[in-house]
Scaffold this motif. Structure first.
Motif, mmCIF file in Angstrom:
data_model
loop_
_atom_site.group_PDB
_atom_site.id
_atom_site.type_symbol
_atom_site.label_atom_id
_atom_site.label_comp_id
_atom_site.label_asym_id
_atom_site.label_seq_id
_atom_site.Cartn_x
_atom_site.Cartn_y
_atom_site.Cartn_z
ATOM 1 N N GLU A 9 5.066 0.649 2.920
ATOM 2 C CA GLU A 9 4.269 -0.456 2.404
ATOM 3 C C GLU A 9 2.773 -0.144 2.485
ATOM 4 O O GLU A 9 2.005 -0.508 1.596
ATOM 5 C CB GLU A 9 4.588 -1.733 3.182
ATOM 6 C CG GLU A 9 5.956 -2.288 2.882
ATOM 7 C CD GLU A 9 6.270 -3.514 3.722
ATOM 8 O OE1 GLU A 9 5.352 -4.037 4.392
ATOM 9 O OE2 GLU A 9 7.427 -3.951 3.696
ATOM 10 N N PHE A 10 2.376 0.553 3.541
ATOM 11 C CA PHE A 10 0.962 0.920 3.685
ATOM 12 C C PHE A 10 0.535 1.891 2.585
ATOM 13 O O PHE A 10 -0.538 1.750 2.002
ATOM 14 C CB PHE A 10 0.734 1.531 5.069
ATOM 15 C CG PHE A 10 -0.706 1.831 5.348
ATOM 16 C CD1 PHE A 10 -1.591 0.817 5.649
ATOM 17 C CD2 PHE A 10 -1.188 3.127 5.291
ATOM 18 C CE1 PHE A 10 -2.926 1.073 5.903
ATOM 19 C CE2 PHE A 10 -2.522 3.404 5.528
ATOM 20 C CZ PHE A 10 -3.388 2.372 5.846
ATOM 21 N N HIS A 11 1.361 2.878 2.268
ATOM 22 C CA HIS A 11 1.045 3.819 1.182
ATOM 23 C C HIS A 11 1.040 3.115 -0.165
ATOM 24 O O HIS A 11 0.209 3.429 -1.041
ATOM 25 C CB HIS A 11 2.033 4.991 1.182
ATOM 26 C CG HIS A 11 1.782 5.958 2.296
ATOM 27 N ND1 HIS A 11 0.636 6.707 2.384
ATOM 28 C CD2 HIS A 11 2.538 6.294 3.376
ATOM 29 C CE1 HIS A 11 0.672 7.456 3.464
ATOM 30 N NE2 HIS A 11 1.829 7.224 4.096
ATOM 31 N N LEU A 13 0.215 0.007 -0.665
ATOM 32 C CA LEU A 13 -1.036 -0.748 -0.683
ATOM 33 C C LEU A 13 -2.228 0.163 -0.950
ATOM 34 O O LEU A 13 -3.129 -0.177 -1.715
ATOM 35 C CB LEU A 13 -1.228 -1.488 0.640
ATOM 36 C CG LEU A 13 -2.475 -2.343 0.767
ATOM 37 C CD1 LEU A 13 -2.455 -3.452 -0.276
ATOM 38 C CD2 LEU A 13 -2.599 -2.920 2.154
ATOM 39 N N SER A 14 -2.240 1.339 -0.374
ATOM 40 C CA SER A 14 -3.358 2.269 -0.605
ATOM 41 C C SER A 14 -3.377 2.754 -2.048
ATOM 42 O O SER A 14 -4.432 3.046 -2.602
ATOM 43 C CB SER A 14 -3.297 3.445 0.365
ATOM 44 O OG SER A 14 -2.181 4.270 0.077
ATOM 45 N N ASP A 15 -2.194 2.851 -2.698
ATOM 46 C CA ASP A 15 -2.154 3.222 -4.118
ATOM 47 C C ASP A 15 -2.769 2.132 -4.985
ATOM 48 O O ASP A 15 -3.342 2.419 -6.038
ATOM 49 C CB ASP A 15 -0.707 3.488 -4.564
ATOM 50 C CG ASP A 15 -0.155 4.771 -3.972
ATOM 51 O OD1 ASP A 15 -0.984 5.620 -3.568
ATOM 52 O OD2 ASP A 15 1.083 4.909 -3.914
ATOM 53 N N LEU A 16 -2.666 0.878 -4.561
ATOM 54 C CA LEU A 16 -3.245 -0.222 -5.328
ATOM 55 C C LEU A 16 -4.770 -0.204 -5.317
ATOM 56 O O LEU A 16 -5.408 -0.612 -6.276
ATOM 57 C CB LEU A 16 -2.757 -1.566 -4.785
ATOM 58 C CG LEU A 16 -1.315 -1.936 -5.080
ATOM 59 C CD1 LEU A 16 -0.958 -3.235 -4.359
ATOM 60 C CD2 LEU A 16 -1.111 -2.103 -6.576
ATOM 61 N N ILE A 17 -5.368 0.233 -4.229
ATOM 62 C CA ILE A 17 -6.828 0.166 -4.127
ATOM 63 C C ILE A 17 -7.506 1.503 -4.374
ATOM 64 O O ILE A 17 -8.686 1.650 -4.107
ATOM 65 C CB ILE A 17 -7.250 -0.394 -2.749
ATOM 66 C CG1 ILE A 17 -6.737 0.468 -1.608
ATOM 67 C CG2 ILE A 17 -6.811 -1.816 -2.585
ATOM 68 C CD1 ILE A 17 -7.266 0.045 -0.254
#
Length: 185
Positions: A9-11, A13-17
């Motif tokens: 989930e953290f990766h 989320l980082s792809d979104l920003i």
């Protein structure tokens, strides 16, 4: 929640920003998290704006220069001429609705006045012909062979549309100036 799903989930989320242009910044060292700074937030076009440096002053102890002053009175030297007595008076136009019904919203204070009258007593002046009057938006200069007056006005006025009236019997000059009100809103 297990560690694997948290990392996934953290990766995600980082792809979104990530930067939409695809330009990757230098990767942070392993085990550390990069944090945005106030300078890195926002579109790239706005981040490259250069702000000009302030102009240097002539003297570092100087607060302001003469050319920065607005409406400076230029002749404040003493030449042994008398300063005449003067007073500021205020005028306002009222009608019956203001006077009897109180419907105009005017009160007796100077904030409701339209005109500023400067009344100058000149007992040694022979006539109005010897008086030299200069009115600007924020100050008034009056000179004659016997008198010299340079004053800043309490309100900004329309210096182009004033009226001066000489009373020869009382030797009084009355200068009527329209007050310019700045709209506070």
């Amino acid at each position: 929640m297990d560690t694997f799903s948290f990392a996934a989930e953290f990766h995600a989320l980082s792809d979104l920003i990530k930067d939409p242009d695809g330009a990757e910044a230098a990767a942070p060292p392993p085990g550390s998290v990069s944090r945005p700074t106030p300078g890195s937030i926002g579109p790239k076009e706005l981040l490259d704006v250069k702000v000009p440096a302030p102009k240097a002053r002539h003297d570092p102890k100087e607060i302001w220069r003469e050319d920065e002053l607005e409406d400076a009175v230029e002749d404040d030297y003493d030449d042994d001429r008398q300063v005449p007595s003067y007073e500021f008076l205020y005028k306002q136009s009222v009608d019956t609705a203001d006077n009897f019904l109180g419907m105009g919203g005017k009160d007796p204070s100077s904030t409701s006045c339209e005109d500023l009258v400067v009344r100058v007593e000149l007992p040694e002046a022979a006539s109005a012909a010897e008086l030299d009057l200069d009115v600007k938006d924020t100050y008034l200069k009056l000179s004659s062979p016997h008198y010299k007056l340079s004053i800043h006005l309490p309100h900004k006025v329309d210096g182009e549309r004033g009226k001066a009236k000489w009373d020869a019997s009382k030797k009084v000059l009355s200068i009527t100036l329209r007050i310019v009100r700045e709209d506070p809103f």
